[in-house]
Design a protein around this motif. Structure first.
Motif, PDB file in Angstrom:
ATOM      1  N   GLU A   1      67.628  14.376  22.104  1.00  9.59           N
ATOM      2  CA  GLU A   1      66.710  14.305  23.236  1.00  9.59           C
ATOM      3  C   GLU A   1      66.387  15.685  23.774  1.00  9.59           C
ATOM      4  O   GLU A   1      65.291  15.954  24.229  1.00  9.59           O
ATOM      5  N   GLN A   2      67.372  16.567  23.726  1.00  7.69           N
ATOM      6  CA  GLN A   2      67.163  17.943  24.148  1.00  7.69           C
ATOM      7  C   GLN A   2      66.063  18.559  23.300  1.00  7.69           C
ATOM      8  O   GLN A   2      65.159  19.208  23.800  1.00  7.69           O
ATOM      9  N   VAL A   3      66.181  18.344  22.002  1.00 10.16           N
ATOM     10  CA  VAL A   3      65.189  18.871  21.067  1.00 10.16           C
ATOM     11  C   VAL A   3      63.813  18.329  21.412  1.00 10.16           C
ATOM     12  O   VAL A   3      62.840  19.090  21.513  1.00 10.16           O
ATOM     13  N   TRP A   4      63.733  17.030  21.614  1.00  6.27           N
ATOM     14  CA  TRP A   4      62.452  16.406  21.916  1.00  6.27           C
ATOM     15  C   TRP A   4      61.870  16.979  23.197  1.00  6.27           C
ATOM     16  O   TRP A   4      60.669  17.207  23.285  1.00  6.27           O
ATOM     17  N   GLN A   5      62.729  17.217  24.168  1.00  6.14           N
ATOM     18  CA  GLN A   5      62.283  17.790  25.432  1.00  6.14           C
ATOM     19  C   GLN A   5      61.613  19.136  25.210  1.00  6.14           C
ATOM     20  O   GLN A   5      60.520  19.388  25.692  1.00  6.14           O
ATOM     21  N   VAL A   6      62.308  19.999  24.487  1.00  5.37           N
ATOM     22  CA  VAL A   6      61.784  21.335  24.222  1.00  5.37           C
ATOM     23  C   VAL A   6      60.467  21.278  23.462  1.00  5.37           C
ATOM     24  O   VAL A   6      59.499  21.941  23.827  1.00  5.37           O
ATOM     25  N   VAL A   7      60.439  20.470  22.425  1.00  5.57           N
ATOM     26  CA  VAL A   7      59.221  20.349  21.620  1.00  5.57           C
ATOM     27  C   VAL A   7      58.056  19.866  22.478  1.00  5.57           C
ATOM     28  O   VAL A   7      56.928  20.328  22.333  1.00  5.57           O
ATOM     29  N   ALA A   8      58.373  18.965  23.380  1.00  5.27           N
ATOM     30  CA  ALA A   8      57.326  18.423  24.258  1.00  5.27           C
ATOM     31  C   ALA A   8      56.768  19.505  25.173  1.00  5.27           C
ATOM     32  O   ALA A   8      55.649  19.387  25.681  1.00  5.27           O
ATOM     33  N   LEU A   9      57.522  20.571  25.364  1.00  4.10           N
ATOM     34  CA  LEU A   9      57.088  21.654  26.244  1.00  4.10           C
ATOM     35  C   LEU A   9      56.266  22.721  25.546  1.00  4.10           C
ATOM     36  O   LEU A   9      55.733  23.616  26.175  1.00  4.10           O
ATOM     37  N   ILE A  10      56.159  22.623  24.224  1.00  6.84           N
ATOM     38  CA  ILE A  10      55.376  23.611  23.487  1.00  6.84           C
ATOM     39  C   ILE A  10      53.910  23.458  23.886  1.00  6.84           C
ATOM     40  O   ILE A  10      53.350  22.378  23.764  1.00  6.84           O
ATOM     41  N   PRO A  11      53.309  24.540  24.372  1.00  6.30           N
ATOM     42  CA  PRO A  11      51.912  24.497  24.798  1.00  6.30           C
ATOM     43  C   PRO A  11      50.980  24.169  23.636  1.00  6.30           C
ATOM     44  O   PRO A  11      51.277  24.489  22.486  1.00  6.30           O
ATOM     45  N   LYS A  12      49.885  23.564  23.928  1.00  3.96           N
ATOM     46  CA  LYS A  12      48.898  23.255  22.899  1.00  3.96           C
ATOM     47  C   LYS A  12      48.372  24.550  22.296  1.00  3.96           C
ATOM     48  O   LYS A  12      48.099  25.502  23.010  1.00  3.96           O
ATOM     49  N   GLY A  13      48.272  24.574  20.986  1.00  2.00           N
ATOM     50  CA  GLY A  13      47.778  25.778  20.333  1.00  2.00           C
ATOM     51  C   GLY A  13      48.877  26.791  20.052  1.00  2.00           C
ATOM     52  O   GLY A  13      48.624  27.902  19.614  1.00  2.00           O
ATOM     53  N   ARG A  14      50.113  26.429  20.297  1.00  4.01           N
ATOM     54  CA  ARG A  14      51.236  27.323  20.016  1.00  4.01           C
ATOM     55  C   ARG A  14      52.209  26.596  19.094  1.00  4.01           C
ATOM     56  O   ARG A  14      52.175  25.372  18.988  1.00  4.01           O
ATOM     57  N   VAL A  15      53.086  27.343  18.427  1.00  4.54           N
ATOM     58  CA  VAL A  15      54.063  26.739  17.524  1.00  4.54           C
ATOM     59  C   VAL A  15      55.410  27.438  17.641  1.00  4.54           C
ATOM     60  O   VAL A  15      55.494  28.544  18.166  1.00  4.54           O
ATOM     61  N   THR A  16      56.434  26.804  17.149  1.00  2.00           N
ATOM     62  CA  THR A  16      57.760  27.430  17.157  1.00  2.00           C
ATOM     63  C   THR A  16      58.500  27.008  15.900  1.00  2.00           C
ATOM     64  O   THR A  16      57.968  26.271  15.081  1.00  2.00           O
ATOM     65  N   SER A  17      59.724  27.490  15.761  1.00  2.00           N
ATOM     66  CA  SER A  17      60.472  27.176  14.540  1.00  2.00           C
ATOM     67  C   SER A  17      61.716  26.340  14.853  1.00  2.00           C
ATOM     68  O   SER A  17      62.158  26.282  15.997  1.00  2.00           O
ATOM     69  N   TYR A  18      62.234  25.731  13.818  1.00  5.43           N
ATOM     70  CA  TYR A  18      63.431  24.899  13.968  1.00  5.43           C
ATOM     71  C   TYR A  18      64.586  25.757  14.487  1.00  5.43           C
ATOM     72  O   TYR A  18      65.317  25.358  15.392  1.00  5.43           O
ATOM     73  N   GLY A  19      64.708  26.929  13.907  1.00  2.68           N
ATOM     74  CA  GLY A  19      65.799  27.819  14.286  1.00  2.68           C
ATOM     75  C   GLY A  19      65.722  28.249  15.740  1.00  2.68           C
ATOM     76  O   GLY A  19      66.735  28.342  16.417  1.00  2.68           O
TER      77      GLY A  19
ATOM     78  N   TRP B   1      55.834  30.567  19.699  1.00  8.29           N
ATOM     79  CA  TRP B   1      56.264  30.285  21.071  1.00  8.29           C
ATOM     80  C   TRP B   1      57.780  30.218  21.097  1.00  8.29           C
ATOM     81  O   TRP B   1      58.371  29.307  20.533  1.00  8.29           O
ATOM     82  N   ASP B   2      58.401  31.194  21.710  1.00  8.21           N
ATOM     83  CA  ASP B   2      59.850  31.268  21.724  1.00  8.21           C
ATOM     84  C   ASP B   2      60.437  30.659  22.997  1.00  8.21           C
ATOM     85  O   ASP B   2      60.279  31.212  24.075  1.00  8.21           O
ATOM     86  N   PRO B   3      61.119  29.522  22.868  1.00  7.35           N
ATOM     87  CA  PRO B   3      61.711  28.850  24.036  1.00  7.35           C
ATOM     88  C   PRO B   3      62.696  29.750  24.775  1.00  7.35           C
ATOM     89  O   PRO B   3      62.867  29.629  25.985  1.00  7.35           O
ATOM     90  N   MET B   4      63.303  30.662  24.054  1.00 14.93           N
ATOM     91  CA  MET B   4      64.251  31.577  24.685  1.00 14.93           C
ATOM     92  C   MET B   4      63.558  32.436  25.733  1.00 14.93           C
ATOM     93  O   MET B   4      64.103  32.718  26.780  1.00 14.93           O
ATOM     94  N   LYS B   5      62.338  32.831  25.434  1.00 17.58           N
ATOM     95  CA  LYS B   5      61.585  33.684  26.357  1.00 17.58           C
ATOM     96  C   LYS B   5      60.811  32.856  27.373  1.00 17.58           C
ATOM     97  O   LYS B   5      60.893  33.083  28.579  1.00 17.58           O
ATOM     98  N   GLU B   6      60.047  31.904  26.837  1.00 15.63           N
ATOM     99  CA  GLU B   6      59.159  31.103  27.689  1.00 15.63           C
ATOM    100  C   GLU B   6      59.896  30.177  28.640  1.00 15.63           C
ATOM    101  O   GLU B   6      59.444  29.939  29.745  1.00 15.63           O
ATOM    102  N   LEU B   7      61.030  29.657  28.167  1.00 17.63           N
ATOM    103  CA  LEU B   7      61.778  28.729  28.995  1.00 17.63           C
ATOM    104  C   LEU B   7      62.936  29.413  29.700  1.00 17.63           C
ATOM    105  O   LEU B   7      63.901  28.795  30.109  1.00 17.63           O
ATOM    106  N   LEU B   8      62.805  30.706  29.828  1.00 17.38           N
ATOM    107  CA  LEU B   8      63.842  31.498  30.487  1.00 17.38           C
ATOM    108  C   LEU B   8      64.079  30.965  31.900  1.00 17.38           C
ATOM    109  O   LEU B   8      63.158  30.767  32.655  1.00 17.38           O
TER     110      LEU B   8
END
Length: 119
Positions: free
Chosen positions: A16-34, A111-118
Motif C-alpha cells: 500500500e505504501q508503494v501504491w501511495q507513492v505511485v499515486a503521487l507521481i505527477p502527470k507527465g513524470r516518471v520514476t523507477s522501481y529502485g 521524479w524522485d520521491p526522495m526529493k519531491e516527497l521530502l
DNA sequence: AATGTGACATACC
DNA sequence: TGGTATGCCACAT
C-alpha cells in the motif's frame, strides 16, 4: 495478547505504501522501481515494488503503474498491461516520448520521491 | 517444505 | 562493455 495478533499486516502495508507513492507521481513524470524502494527504506527490494505493481490491480486506490519504469527508462512492465501497448500509449498521452520501449530524455522526466516527497 | 522465478538494482570481473 | 553474481522477498508449483 502477544502471539495472537496477526502479523501479516506489515507486508501488505509495504504494498500500500508503494501504491501511495505511485499515486503521487505527477502527470507527465516518471520514476523507477529502485527509487520507490529506496524512499520506503528498502533499497534492495526493488523487485517487491514490481510485485506491488503486479498486485496493483486489486488495489483500493488508482495506481498509475505506467509511470514506473526501470532505471534505464525502459518499459519493462509493458507486457503486464492490457493490452501491452497501453503503457506507451498512456505515457505519450501525458507528453512523454517513447522509442523502442524506452523513454526519451528519461532523466528529464524523472521524479524522485526522495526529493519531491521530502518531509 | 523446498525450489524456482521475477514489472529491479548494484557490484565485480 | 557486457556477462555473472548476489540481495531481496512474494508467489507459483
Amino acid at each position: 495478547m502477544p502471539g495472537f495478533v496477526s502479523e501479516n499486516k506489515d507486508k501488505s502495508d509495504f504494498f500500500e505504501q508503494v501504491w501511495q507513492v505511485v499515486a503521487l507521481i505527477p502527470k507527465g513524470r516518471v520514476t523507477s522501481y529502485g527509487a520507490i524502494a529506496k524512499y520506503l527504506g528498502r533499497v534492495k527490494s526493488a523487485r517487491m515494488v514490481g510485485w506491488a505493481m503486479n498486485a496493483s490491480h486489486h488495489a483500493k486506490i488508482n495506481v498509475p503503474a505506467h509511470r514506473v519504469v526501470n532505471r534505464n527508462g525502459l518499459l519493462t512492465g509493458k507486457a503486464h498491461f492490457n493490452p501491452p501497448e497501453k503503457m506507451q500509449q498512456l505515457l505519450e498521452s501525458e507528453g512523454i516520448k517513447v522509442v523502442e520501449n524506452q523513454i526519451v530524455d528519461f532523466e528529464k522526466y524523472f521524479w524522485d520521491p526522495m526529493k519531491e516527497l521530502l518531509s
